[in-house]
Design an enzyme around this catalytic site. Sequence first.
Site, PDB file in Angstrom:
ATOM      1  N   ALA A  87       0.826  -1.211   0.000  1.00  0.00           N
ATOM      2  CA  ALA A  87       0.000   0.000   0.000  1.00  0.00           C
ATOM      3  C   ALA A  87       0.858   1.258   0.000  1.00  0.00           C
ATOM      4  O   ALA A  87       0.335   2.367  -0.001  1.00  0.00           O
ATOM      5  CB  ALA A  87      -0.922  -0.010   1.219  1.00  0.00           C
ATOM      6  N   GLY A  88       2.202   1.104   0.030  1.00  0.00           N
ATOM      7  CA  GLY A  88       3.075   2.279   0.106  1.00  0.00           C
ATOM      8  C   GLY A  88       3.408   2.648   1.532  1.00  0.00           C
ATOM      9  O   GLY A  88       3.862   3.759   1.802  1.00  0.00           O
ATOM     10  N   LEU A  89       3.216   1.703   2.465  1.00  0.00           N
ATOM     11  CA  LEU A  89       3.445   1.995   3.883  1.00  0.00           C
ATOM     12  C   LEU A  89       4.695   1.294   4.431  1.00  0.00           C
ATOM     13  O   LEU A  89       4.863   1.169   5.645  1.00  0.00           O
ATOM     14  CB  LEU A  89       2.198   1.618   4.700  1.00  0.00           C
ATOM     15  N   GLY A  90       5.544   0.831   3.517  1.00  0.00           N
ATOM     16  CA  GLY A  90       6.860   0.339   3.945  1.00  0.00           C
ATOM     17  C   GLY A  90       6.872  -1.086   4.477  1.00  0.00           C
ATOM     18  O   GLY A  90       7.786  -1.460   5.210  1.00  0.00           O
ATOM     19  N   SER A  92       7.541  -3.913   2.974  1.00  0.00           N
ATOM     20  CA  SER A  92       8.711  -4.708   2.554  1.00  0.00           C
ATOM     21  C   SER A  92       9.988  -4.184   3.215  1.00  0.00           C
ATOM     22  O   SER A  92      10.861  -4.970   3.611  1.00  0.00           O
ATOM     23  CB  SER A  92       8.850  -4.740   1.030  1.00  0.00           C
ATOM     24  N   ALA A  93      10.093  -2.870   3.383  1.00  0.00           N
ATOM     25  CA  ALA A  93      11.292  -2.319   4.040  1.00  0.00           C
ATOM     26  C   ALA A  93      11.333  -2.727   5.504  1.00  0.00           C
ATOM     27  O   ALA A  93      12.394  -3.051   6.045  1.00  0.00           O
ATOM     28  CB  ALA A  93      11.293  -0.796   3.909  1.00  0.00           C
ATOM     29  N   ALA A  94      10.167  -2.752   6.159  1.00  0.00           N
ATOM     30  CA  ALA A  94      10.120  -3.161   7.566  1.00  0.00           C
ATOM     31  C   ALA A  94      10.504  -4.637   7.693  1.00  0.00           C
ATOM     32  O   ALA A  94      11.214  -5.027   8.631  1.00  0.00           O
ATOM     33  CB  ALA A  94       8.731  -2.908   8.144  1.00  0.00           C
ATOM     34  N   ASP A 135      12.831   4.232   2.218  1.00  0.00           N
ATOM     35  CA  ASP A 135      11.942   3.338   2.983  1.00  0.00           C
ATOM     36  C   ASP A 135      12.713   2.601   4.080  1.00  0.00           C
ATOM     37  O   ASP A 135      12.367   2.685   5.254  1.00  0.00           O
ATOM     38  CB  ASP A 135      11.287   2.304   2.050  1.00  0.00           C
TER      39      ASP A 135
HETATM   40  O1  PMV Z   1       5.322   2.673  -2.352  1.00  0.00           O
HETATM   41  P1  PMV Z   1       6.597   2.473  -1.611  1.00  0.00           P
HETATM   42  O2  PMV Z   1       6.412   2.326  -0.149  1.00  0.00           O
HETATM   43  O3  PMV Z   1       7.413   1.370  -2.184  1.00  0.00           O
HETATM   44  O4  PMV Z   1       7.423   3.852  -1.727  1.00  0.00           O
HETATM   45  C1  PMV Z   1       8.178   4.121  -2.837  1.00  0.00           C
HETATM   46  C2  PMV Z   1       8.780   5.490  -2.777  1.00  0.00           C
HETATM   47  C3  PMV Z   1       9.291   5.939  -4.137  1.00  0.00           C
HETATM   48  O5  PMV Z   1       9.809   7.258  -3.960  1.00  0.00           O
HETATM   49  C4  PMV Z   1       8.144   5.985  -5.147  1.00  0.00           C
HETATM   50  C5  PMV Z   1      10.364   5.017  -4.681  1.00  0.00           C
HETATM   51  C6  PMV Z   1      11.698   5.120  -3.983  1.00  0.00           C
HETATM   52  O6  PMV Z   1      12.521   4.237  -4.229  1.00  0.00           O
HETATM   53  O7  PMV Z   1      11.928   6.077  -3.217  1.00  0.00           O
END
Ligand code: PMV
Length: 296
Positions: A87-90, A92-94, A135
Amino acid sequence: MSRPSQARAPGKVILLGEHSVVYGQPALALPLDRGVTVRCEPAAALRLKSVPAAGAHAMQEATEQVAAQLGNPLVEITIDSDIPLSAGLGSSAAVAVALTRALAASAGRTLPDDELLRLAEGMEQTFHGRPSGIDHTTCALAAPLRFVRGPPHQVTRLSVKKLEWVVALSGPRQGTKEKVLGLRQAWEREPERIGAKFAAIGQIVEAGQAALLAGDERELGRLFDANQAILAELGLTTPAIDALLAQMRGLGAYGAKLTGAGGGGAVIALHPEPAKLVRALEQAGVRAFAARWEEP
Ligand code: PMV
């Protein structure tokens, strides 16, 4: 001997500056008060027991790569997450950060920040290609950050006393990789026009940093709207996102925008009474929650 271990890392929201951060502009991000917990139990071989996200193959590959750099602890790994996925809330990074910490602990090591960041970045690259690094850096440092892509990345911890915001989900989205690639193709076709938009977002981020540090949520909300307008010009919004943002503004938000790669997924808003906005959205059938940061 591999030891049992447990580690946690928070998700993140990008307040301002997604996408332009890939091209060297600054961005602002905060950790989320939701996260990922990884548990490791000694086992006969390295094995992922439960994986919350899609992309199990990339996850296995990334896990093996990190384990190899940490002396190959033999553990069975369980991953639990309360971050909405993809959803763009990190999320996978977490996972990358918590998994790296847990594997290190199972191998009898505590990692310094620079090594943790390097290993988690490697994992994120296996998931996403060439992410900016914002992220996993936010998830690892668990603090409000100003981030400028490197190498070396310029990371500044921001002293934010307290911030509450609302996260709402606009629906499914494509992967980050596809969105970043689509924009790169547009930028290669029209570097000046698209580059000027990235620079304009960079200016919004500068103003946003001042508003964030001053605790001026009304101004920060106005800057959310300004950033969203440019993200829309870059083709990163959707009718569902636009409708949700209009709904949030109609309910009294100071401002609202998509967060992360866009094309669906999460949006964020600032509102004088976040819990009230969440209730109104839920009553309208929208998945939403309030998130907060408070300086420890
Ligand atoms: O949607 P996410 O959580 O993967 O965020 C990506 C952020 C971007 O700026 C679109 C890509 C990046 O590598 O910074």
